[in-house]
Design an enzyme around this catalytic site. Structure first.
Site, PDB file in Angstrom:
ATOM      1  CG  ASN A   9      -1.725   1.200   1.426  1.00 26.72           C
ATOM      2  OD1 ASN A   9      -1.794   2.039   0.532  1.00 26.72           O
ATOM      3  ND2 ASN A   9      -2.370   1.315   2.582  1.00 26.72           N
ATOM      4  CD1 TRP A  10       3.476   0.894  -2.835  1.00 24.63           C
ATOM      5  CD2 TRP A  10       3.593   2.043  -4.754  1.00 24.63           C
ATOM      6  NE1 TRP A  10       4.181   0.140  -3.739  1.00 24.63           N
ATOM      7  CE2 TRP A  10       4.273   0.818  -4.935  1.00 24.63           C
ATOM      8  CE3 TRP A  10       3.533   2.934  -5.834  1.00 24.63           C
ATOM      9  CZ2 TRP A  10       4.890   0.461  -6.140  1.00 24.63           C
ATOM     10  CZ3 TRP A  10       4.145   2.579  -7.040  1.00 24.63           C
ATOM     11  CH2 TRP A  10       4.814   1.357  -7.183  1.00 24.63           C
ATOM     12  CE  LYS A  11      -0.195   3.169   4.710  1.00 22.74           C
ATOM     13  NZ  LYS A  11      -0.084   3.243   6.164  1.00 22.74           N
ATOM     14  CG  HIS A  96      -5.799   1.810   5.291  1.00 27.95           C
ATOM     15  ND1 HIS A  96      -5.354   2.779   6.158  1.00 27.95           N
ATOM     16  CD2 HIS A  96      -4.784   0.919   5.161  1.00 27.95           C
ATOM     17  CE1 HIS A  96      -4.112   2.486   6.518  1.00 27.95           C
ATOM     18  NE2 HIS A  96      -3.748   1.365   5.931  1.00 27.95           N
ATOM     19  CD  GLU A  98      -2.969   5.431   6.733  1.00 26.48           C
ATOM     20  OE1 GLU A  98      -2.930   5.462   5.484  1.00 26.48           O
ATOM     21  OE2 GLU A  98      -2.072   4.908   7.423  1.00 26.48           O
ATOM     22  CD  GLU A 168      -3.653  -2.654   7.405  1.00 27.58           C
ATOM     23  OE1 GLU A 168      -2.515  -2.860   6.955  1.00 27.58           O
ATOM     24  OE2 GLU A 168      -4.318  -1.647   7.137  1.00 27.58           O
ATOM     25  N   GLY A 174       2.508   2.039  10.826  1.00 30.26           N
ATOM     26  CA  GLY A 174       3.457   3.138  10.673  1.00 30.26           C
ATOM     27  C   GLY A 174       4.170   3.532  11.948  1.00 30.26           C
ATOM     28  CB  SER A 214       5.300  -2.000  12.025  1.00 25.25           C
ATOM     29  OG  SER A 214       4.943  -0.639  12.211  1.00 25.25           O
ATOM     30  N   GLY A 235       2.795  -1.186   4.328  1.00 27.45           N
ATOM     31  CA  GLY A 235       2.851   0.248   4.037  1.00 27.45           C
ATOM     32  C   GLY A 235       4.290   0.679   3.789  1.00 27.45           C
ATOM     33  N   GLY A 236       4.930   1.221   4.814  1.00 27.33           N
ATOM     34  CA  GLY A 236       6.266   1.794   4.677  1.00 27.33           C
ATOM     35  C   GLY A 236       7.261   0.902   3.955  1.00 27.33           C
TER      36      GLY A 236
END
Ligand code: PGA
Length: 257
Positions: A9-11, A96, A98, A168, A174, A214, A235-236
């Site tokens: 997930n590149w966000k 998600h 976010e 999640e 993150g 993470s 993510g990251g």
């Protein structure tokens, strides 16, 4: 036997030029490898076209981070699931944390979006998970239950092929703090039992449930090696080829037991 899925997930990162570079780098490194799972990258909408040539399924596939809850019409700024399908997308992330937190999306939005994803012939990755206070208060299981009960029974045609769940825990997203393998396994088993009540035992047994929060190369193998953890939503660590490839290697190692 459930195939693992590792989805990046590149966000809000990587425009067309940088996205193309990362996606082609991944595709070059993975081409010809007989993976025992699926790999998906989910760039921002404007980056999809640049990434699509590198994500046609051998083995990298294309995903999106969001879609409209409607098929067309006067909804300024929205993108439909059918348009995403036409652009080569195979998976769409819905729910998600976010989107819940910053865009106030709720169960009704997720139901509409997932139904659109399915109507377009795509697969939905439905995310859910508790926040830190809920975990500290001993309410993690109840929160997850409410999140799944609020959406899964209302879906029109969900099955183990077109739906993926992603547990999640929000306190792990993150933050560098990861759920222990024991917590992940416990919550995934809980999710699968609920999915059994809501979608039927056969569907629940075949359903892939990803862990997100993470996930990194050094913890991927242990997390994905848990019996009810069928991959990761990353993510990251999906923004660097070496890290993302390291997680895929972890998933492969988990298949070896
Ligand atoms: P993270 O994000 O891997 O950076 O924790 C996961 C996610 O938000 O899906």
């Amino acid at each position: 036997m459930r195939r693992y899925l590792v989805a990046g997930n590149w966000k809000l990162n990587l425009g067309p030029a940088a996205g193309r570079e990362l996606a082609f780098g991944l595709a070059d490194r993975l081409r010809g490898r007989e993976l025992r799972g699926d790999v998906v990258v989910c760039p921002p909408f404007v980056t999809l076209a640049a990434v699509a040539p590198a994500a046609q399924g051998d083995p990298v596939q294309l995903g999106a981070q969001n879609c409209a809850a409607w098929d067309k019409g006067a909804y300024t700024g929205e993108v439909s699931a059918a348009m995403l399908a036409e652009a080569g997308v195979r998976y769409v992330i819905v729910g998600h944390s976010e989107r819940r937190q910053y865009f106030r999306e709720i169960d009704q939005d997720f139901v509409g979006k997932i139904d659109q994803v399915h109507a377009a012939g795509l697969k939905a990755i439905f995310c859910y998970g508790e926040v830190l206070d809920e975990r500290k208060g001993g309410r993690a299981e109840a929160v997850v239950e409410a999140q799944l009960r609020g959406v899964l029974p209302r879906l029109e045609g969900a099955n183990a092929y077109n739906l993926v769940l992603a547990y999640e825990p929000v306190w792990a997203i993150g933050t560098g703090e990861t759920a222990t393998p024991e917590i992940a396994q416990h919550m995934h088993a809980h999710s699968r039992a609920l999915a059994g009540q809501l979608l039927g035992a056969e569907t629940a047994g075949a359903l892939r449930i990803l862990y997100g929060g993470s996930c990194k190369p050094d913890n991927a193998r242990e997390l994905i090696g848990q019996p009810d953890v069928d991959g990761g939503l990353i993510g990251g660590a999906s923004l660097k080829a070496a890290d993302f490839l390291g997680i895929i290697d972890g998933a492969e190692a988990a298949c070896d037991g």
